[in-house]
Write an enzyme that holds these catalytic residues in place. Structure first.
Site, PDB file in Angstrom:
ATOM      1  N   CYS A  10       0.848  -1.205   0.000  1.00 35.58           N
ATOM      2  CA  CYS A  10       0.000   0.000   0.000  1.00 35.58           C
ATOM      3  C   CYS A  10       0.880   1.251   0.000  1.00 35.58           C
ATOM      4  O   CYS A  10       0.593   2.224  -0.714  1.00 35.58           O
ATOM      5  CB  CYS A  10      -0.925   0.011   1.210  1.00 35.58           C
ATOM      6  N   ASP A  33      10.989  -6.197  -8.359  1.00 36.86           N
ATOM      7  CA  ASP A  33      11.155  -6.868  -7.065  1.00 36.86           C
ATOM      8  C   ASP A  33      12.523  -6.521  -6.473  1.00 36.86           C
ATOM      9  O   ASP A  33      13.516  -6.427  -7.180  1.00 36.86           O
ATOM     10  CB  ASP A  33      11.012  -8.392  -7.242  1.00 36.86           C
ATOM     11  N   HIS A  49      -6.017  -2.446  -1.397  1.00 35.62           N
ATOM     12  CA  HIS A  49      -5.500  -3.570  -0.625  1.00 35.62           C
ATOM     13  C   HIS A  49      -6.455  -4.764  -0.690  1.00 35.62           C
ATOM     14  O   HIS A  49      -7.577  -4.697  -0.207  1.00 35.62           O
ATOM     15  CB  HIS A  49      -5.301  -3.158   0.841  1.00 35.62           C
ATOM     16  N   ASN A  87       1.302 -15.980  -5.232  1.00 32.75           N
ATOM     17  CA  ASN A  87       1.297 -16.854  -4.063  1.00 32.75           C
ATOM     18  C   ASN A  87       0.124 -16.505  -3.155  1.00 32.75           C
ATOM     19  O   ASN A  87      -0.191 -15.334  -2.958  1.00 32.75           O
ATOM     20  CB  ASN A  87       2.611 -16.694  -3.287  1.00 32.75           C
ATOM     21  N   GLY A  93       4.129 -19.760   0.378  1.00 30.31           N
ATOM     22  CA  GLY A  93       5.216 -18.877   0.776  1.00 30.31           C
ATOM     23  C   GLY A  93       4.904 -17.403   0.608  1.00 30.31           C
ATOM     24  O   GLY A  93       5.812 -16.591   0.449  1.00 30.31           O
ATOM     25  N   THR A  95       4.605 -13.830   1.490  1.00 33.54           N
ATOM     26  CA  THR A  95       5.224 -13.063   2.575  1.00 33.54           C
ATOM     27  C   THR A  95       4.622 -11.664   2.700  1.00 33.54           C
ATOM     28  O   THR A  95       4.666 -11.082   3.780  1.00 33.54           O
ATOM     29  CB  THR A  95       6.748 -12.936   2.368  1.00 33.54           C
ATOM     30  N   HIS A 100      -0.430  -9.673  -5.220  1.00 30.71           N
ATOM     31  CA  HIS A 100       0.567  -9.270  -6.215  1.00 30.71           C
ATOM     32  C   HIS A 100       0.848 -10.427  -7.156  1.00 30.71           C
ATOM     33  O   HIS A 100       0.689 -11.597  -6.794  1.00 30.71           O
ATOM     34  CB  HIS A 100       1.862  -8.786  -5.547  1.00 30.71           C
ATOM     35  N   HIS A 102       3.858 -11.923  -9.599  1.00 29.65           N
ATOM     36  CA  HIS A 102       5.254 -11.905 -10.023  1.00 29.65           C
ATOM     37  C   HIS A 102       5.295 -12.114 -11.533  1.00 29.65           C
ATOM     38  O   HIS A 102       4.740 -13.106 -12.035  1.00 29.65           O
ATOM     39  CB  HIS A 102       6.030 -13.040  -9.369  1.00 29.65           C
TER      40      HIS A 102
HETATM   41  P1  5GP Z   1       5.573 -13.237  -1.980  1.00 28.25           P
HETATM   42  O1  5GP Z   1       6.588 -14.155  -1.351  1.00 28.25           O
HETATM   43  O2  5GP Z   1       4.669 -12.617  -0.928  1.00 28.25           O
HETATM   44  O3  5GP Z   1       4.815 -13.857  -3.112  1.00 28.25           O
HETATM   45  O4  5GP Z   1       6.407 -12.081  -2.652  1.00 28.25           O
HETATM   46  C1  5GP Z   1       6.738 -10.884  -2.050  1.00 28.25           C
HETATM   47  C2  5GP Z   1       7.806 -10.261  -2.895  1.00 28.25           C
HETATM   48  O5  5GP Z   1       7.915  -8.910  -2.542  1.00 28.25           O
HETATM   49  C3  5GP Z   1       9.189 -10.897  -2.703  1.00 28.25           C
HETATM   50  O6  5GP Z   1       9.662 -11.382  -3.953  1.00 28.25           O
HETATM   51  C4  5GP Z   1      10.039  -9.752  -2.155  1.00 28.25           C
HETATM   52  O7  5GP Z   1      11.354  -9.764  -2.663  1.00 28.25           O
HETATM   53  C5  5GP Z   1       9.259  -8.526  -2.601  1.00 28.25           C
HETATM   54  N1  5GP Z   1       9.387  -7.376  -1.725  1.00 28.25           N
HETATM   55  C6  5GP Z   1       9.204  -7.379  -0.366  1.00 28.25           C
HETATM   56  N2  5GP Z   1       9.367  -6.125   0.117  1.00 28.25           N
HETATM   57  C7  5GP Z   1       9.646  -5.332  -0.953  1.00 28.25           C
HETATM   58  C8  5GP Z   1       9.913  -3.939  -1.085  1.00 28.25           C
HETATM   59  O8  5GP Z   1       9.920  -3.164  -0.115  1.00 28.25           O
HETATM   60  N3  5GP Z   1      10.159  -3.463  -2.340  1.00 28.25           N
HETATM   61  C9  5GP Z   1      10.152  -4.294  -3.430  1.00 28.25           C
HETATM   62  N4  5GP Z   1      10.413  -3.720  -4.622  1.00 28.25           N
HETATM   63  N5  5GP Z   1       9.903  -5.612  -3.343  1.00 28.25           N
HETATM   64  C10 5GP Z   1       9.659  -6.124  -2.121  1.00 28.25           C
HETATM   65 ZN    ZN Z   2      -1.791  -3.300   1.066  1.00 28.67          ZN
END
Ligand code: 5GP
Ligand code: ZN
Length: 114
Positions: A10, A33, A49, A87, A93, A95, A100, A102
């Site tokens: 957000c 990323d 969100h 994800n 996984g 996080t 979002h 990828h």
């Molecule tokens: P998830 O594991 O939730 O599918 O992917 C989260 C992604 O967000 C990860 O690939 C991580 O590297 C990326 N990420 C987390 N925090 C930040 C951030 O502050 N800036 C950017 N550009 N990417 C982030």
């Molecule tokens: Zn959010």
């Protein structure tokens, strides 16, 4: 627009936290990323969100997401193909608990997931 004050995506969507923006419109932001898993690793994120892909997402936002994926692919020159992953939850996984997608590419990705 629904926002979570503690959510990092957000804050990125509101430009409160800097990111390398690849594409943006009124519904969606796409940014690189922080920890790329491929030569191209861009995240496509709705500005509102939603926790994950199972949320009740308005149709116009889904259309904007697919357009943003197309724009990222064009901007990054992913003519030879790319992979889109979203994800959901612990076993996947996830996080960051803000929906979002990828967008991964820039090399042959093989048969594994990424
Ligand atoms: P998830 O594991 O939730 O599918 O992917 C989260 C992604 O967000 C990860 O690939 C991580 O590297 C990326 N990420 C987390 N925090 C930040 C951030 O502050 N800036 C950017 N550009 N990417 C982030
Ligand atoms: Zn959010």
């Amino acid at each position: 627009m629904c926002k979570d004050p503690d959510c990092i995506f957000c804050k990125i969507a509101d430009h409160e936290i800097p990111s390398t923006v690849v594409y943006e419109d009124d519904q969606v932001i796409a940014f690189d990323d922080l920890s790329p898993q491929a030569p191209v690793h861009t995240l496509v994120v709705p500005k509102a969100h939603y926790q994950d892909v199972t949320a009740d997402i308005p149709g116009e936002t889904l259309v904007a997401i697919t357009k943003a994926i197309r724009e990222v692919a064009a901007a990054k020159g992913l003519d030879d193909g790319f992979r889109v992953i979203s994800n959901k939850g612990e076993h996947a996984g996830q996080t960051v608990m803000h929906l979002h997608f990828h967008v991964l590419g820039g090399k042959p990705l093989g048969e594994g997931l990424i």
